[in-house]
Design an enzyme around this catalytic site. Structure first.
Site, short mmCIF file in Angstrom:
data_model
loop_
_atom_site.label_atom_id
_atom_site.label_comp_id
_atom_site.label_asym_id
_atom_site.label_seq_id
_atom_site.Cartn_x
_atom_site.Cartn_y
_atom_site.Cartn_z
N SER A 68 27.63 29.58 12.17
CA SER A 68 26.16 29.61 12.23
C SER A 68 25.51 29.22 10.91
CB SER A 68 25.68 31.00 12.65
OG SER A 68 25.92 31.95 11.62
N LYS A 98 23.22 35.25 6.64
CA LYS A 98 22.12 34.38 7.08
C LYS A 98 21.24 34.03 5.88
CE LYS A 98 23.34 34.97 11.42
NZ LYS A 98 23.94 33.88 12.23
#
Length: 213
Positions: free
Chosen positions: A79, A122
């Site tokens: 991701s 993230k």
């Protein structure tokens, strides 16, 4: 009875010196030609001891730095492509946010809000008090379109997210690979207490080694 032994001492005439006379033309105290002074023995044991001491101090310092400042982690998933690949190993700084603030664009590691036993990595998109919305994949921050050079066109998606004001002491996170990332678009802003490190450097594999931006 212990016998007493008398040791006879040699005597010298008063006008005879016990030290050899220096060659003519040399001042008193000057060593004669060819004289080589004796060298002091090399203290090998002392040098080895200092080397071992320095090695021990360096090892202890390294352990303390890794224990209290940095922590190695492994990336699982894609991701955060293209910068971070699956199974990349990197160091995170666990101390930096005790002395400085979290900023836009930081890549951080935090406990997953829905399962604190898991950790996510993230990018910080919005800070507390920011207004953020997503319109067909385009992120708008405080009324301005956010320039995201770290997201290649092929990794973008068309999802939207209604405008919100990020709560106090919380952060809006997104993965760089937008089309597959599970992030704040799904589980909402992340509380500050769940964030425990900043990604700083990839050390393995060597092809990916470098500072994380």
């Amino acid at each position: 009875m212990i016998p007493k032994v008398k040791v006879a001492m040699p005597t010298f005439p008063d006008d005879v010196s016990t030290n050899p006379a220096p060659p003519l033309g040399l001042p008193i105290g000057t060593p004669p030609p060819g004289f080589v002074p004796a060298q002091a023995p090399i203290q090998k044991s002392g040098g080895i001891g200092l080397w071992l001491r320095d090695l021990l101090v360096s090892a202890v310092a390294s352990v303390l730095i890794i224990t209290f400042l940095y922590q190695p982690v492994r990336v699982e998933g894609t991701s955060m492509l293209p910068r971070l690949e699956d199974r990349d190993r990197l160091f995170i700084n666990k101390f930096v946010y005790h002395i400085s603030a979290i900023e836009h664009g930081d890549v951080v590691v935090f406990h997953y809000p829905r399962d604190p036993e898991k950790s996510y990595i993230k990018r910080v998109i919005a800070l507390p008090g920011d207004r953020v919305r997503i319109d067909h994949g385009v992120v708008w921050l405080n009324g301005k379109r956010l320039v995201e050079n770290y997201v290649p066109d092929e990794f973008r998606d068309s999802r939207s997210y209604a405008e919100m004001v990020v709560p106090e002491d919380a952060y809006f996170m997104m993965g760089d690979h937008r089309s597959i990332s599970s992030d704040s678009r799904e589980f909402g802003p992340v509380e500050r207490s769940l964030i425990y490190g900043k990604a700083v450097f990839v050390y393995w594999p060597t092809r990916d080694a470098g500072v994380v931006h």
